[in-house]
Scaffold this active site. Sequence first.
Site, PDB file in Angstrom:
ATOM      1  N   ASP A 317      94.426 -78.368  57.021  1.00 43.46           N
ATOM      2  CA  ASP A 317      95.285 -78.164  58.188  1.00 43.46           C
ATOM      3  C   ASP A 317      94.638 -77.217  59.196  1.00 43.46           C
ATOM      4  OD1 ASP A 317      97.326 -76.723  59.806  1.00 43.46           O
ATOM      5  OD2 ASP A 317      98.789 -77.897  58.689  1.00 43.46           O
ATOM      6  N   LEU A 344     100.927 -79.311  60.219  1.00 40.60           N
ATOM      7  CA  LEU A 344     100.313 -80.626  60.050  1.00 40.60           C
ATOM      8  C   LEU A 344     100.395 -81.051  58.594  1.00 40.60           C
ATOM      9  CD1 LEU A 344      97.162 -80.184  62.315  1.00 40.60           C
ATOM     10  CD2 LEU A 344      99.518 -80.781  62.953  1.00 40.60           C
ATOM     11  N   ASP A 345     100.161 -80.119  57.686  1.00 40.02           N
ATOM     12  CA  ASP A 345     100.307 -80.394  56.259  1.00 40.02           C
ATOM     13  C   ASP A 345     101.745 -80.786  55.921  1.00 40.02           C
ATOM     14  OD1 ASP A 345      97.929 -80.262  54.790  1.00 40.02           O
ATOM     15  OD2 ASP A 345      97.939 -78.082  54.741  1.00 40.02           O
ATOM     16  N   HIS A 346     102.670 -79.907  56.236  1.00 41.46           N
ATOM     17  CA  HIS A 346     104.055 -80.139  55.833  1.00 41.46           C
ATOM     18  C   HIS A 346     104.649 -81.345  56.554  1.00 41.46           C
ATOM     19  CE1 HIS A 346     104.839 -76.570  53.284  1.00 41.46           C
ATOM     20  NE2 HIS A 346     103.880 -76.015  54.011  1.00 41.46           N
ATOM     21  N   GLY A 349     103.308 -84.424  55.128  1.00 38.94           N
ATOM     22  CA  GLY A 349     103.871 -84.606  53.792  1.00 38.94           C
ATOM     23  C   GLY A 349     105.242 -85.247  53.825  1.00 38.94           C
TER      24      GLY A 349
END
Length: 423
Positions: A317, A344-346, A349
């Site tokens: 990220d 961006l990760d979450h 996800g």
Amino acid sequence: MRTAFEQAWAALGGGSAPVYTVGDQPVLAAALPVADLALATVAACACAAAELMRARGTRAPEANIDAARVATAFTSERHLRRAGQSFGTFAPESAFFRAADGWVRTHANYPHHRERLHHVLGSDIAAAVAERPAREVEEQVLAAGGLAVAVRTAEDWAASAPGQAVARLPLIGWHADPGIRRKQRPALTGDRPAAGYRVLDLTRVIAGPVATRTLAFLGADVLRIDPPQLPELEGQWLDTGIGKRSIQLDLARPTDHAAFEELLADTDVVVTGYRPGALDRFGLSPAALLDRRPGLVVARLSAWGAEGPWSGRRGFDSLVQAATGIALIEGTVDRPGVLPAQALDHGTGYLLAAAVLRALAEQVATGAGHVAELCLARTGKWLLELPPREQLAGREPEPTLTTVGDLTVAQPAFGSGSWPEVR
């Protein structure tokens, strides 16, 4: 212009946007509309869960999204405690360093990446980077198997070959498998929409594990599979492992690969989070998986996408923020900055989990397998294109926390249920 939620729902292949309610607390203040992305991705996931519930013949309540819970969930790794002790999230070597002509962002949280970074730059990373152009550092560290990117403007990224490759991707790559249709599906037991489905989780770090943690919360039987030679960071493993079972398998070993094939024969969903092609030699490309397990739902996540010159690169990220221009937008005149969460990760996800849920809902009617593909860089492009809004004012709400065993963790981002116990 459509709202962030309407864009996310359309990317998932949904019809008219479902109704949901959302709290109005100010959260995740940033120059970019991070709160809009966070609320939209969680709402899309909640609506996809409700859609699966209805597809399986059970009435589903309207999705109710609480902004404070979403903000806490998007920073869940920061709130994790065991017996009151926190876990570090970034190593000192994971930082911005001033180069001769700009800035470089490095990532060295994992020991093997840290060793490669020091192999190239020595013990004093700041001094070594200061003497070199940023792009030179990027290429030298990459050649050694380490992780560093030159900090770019959004305009520079958009004009570059990797930026243009990412721009050609849909937010969610999505297609049904035209092969053999599945005739039998697990019966719904209880009040969790994904109950009865079995998920193999071959993901690491944050984005993929957040998706599979969400599926576990929604009732799926999730089994995380890690290679024994690459242990996960303890804090990340605990934070995203809630409700999952886990094993270690070295797929290069014939006995472990045979064990994986036995698991695959009774699996409904496979989620992978490695570089595109990295698992193909083990027969884990979407096409190979669907050939052996018709009707399977395959969800694949990467940093830079499956196309373009950066498709084979590792990424995180923080590196995607730096490469795509986000870091400069969130920074000051003196230094690049970061988003208030690893959004961006979450966000990716929750979109990945939503894609799995939508695929399972369609499968109830058609029996078809599905493939969904997402990448962090494309989520970053979406964030950059969302309608701007004024900086959120006011104090962030208190974190919404709960306990699971001896862990203090963020509450689930949505829903009325609690986390399942660690199994």
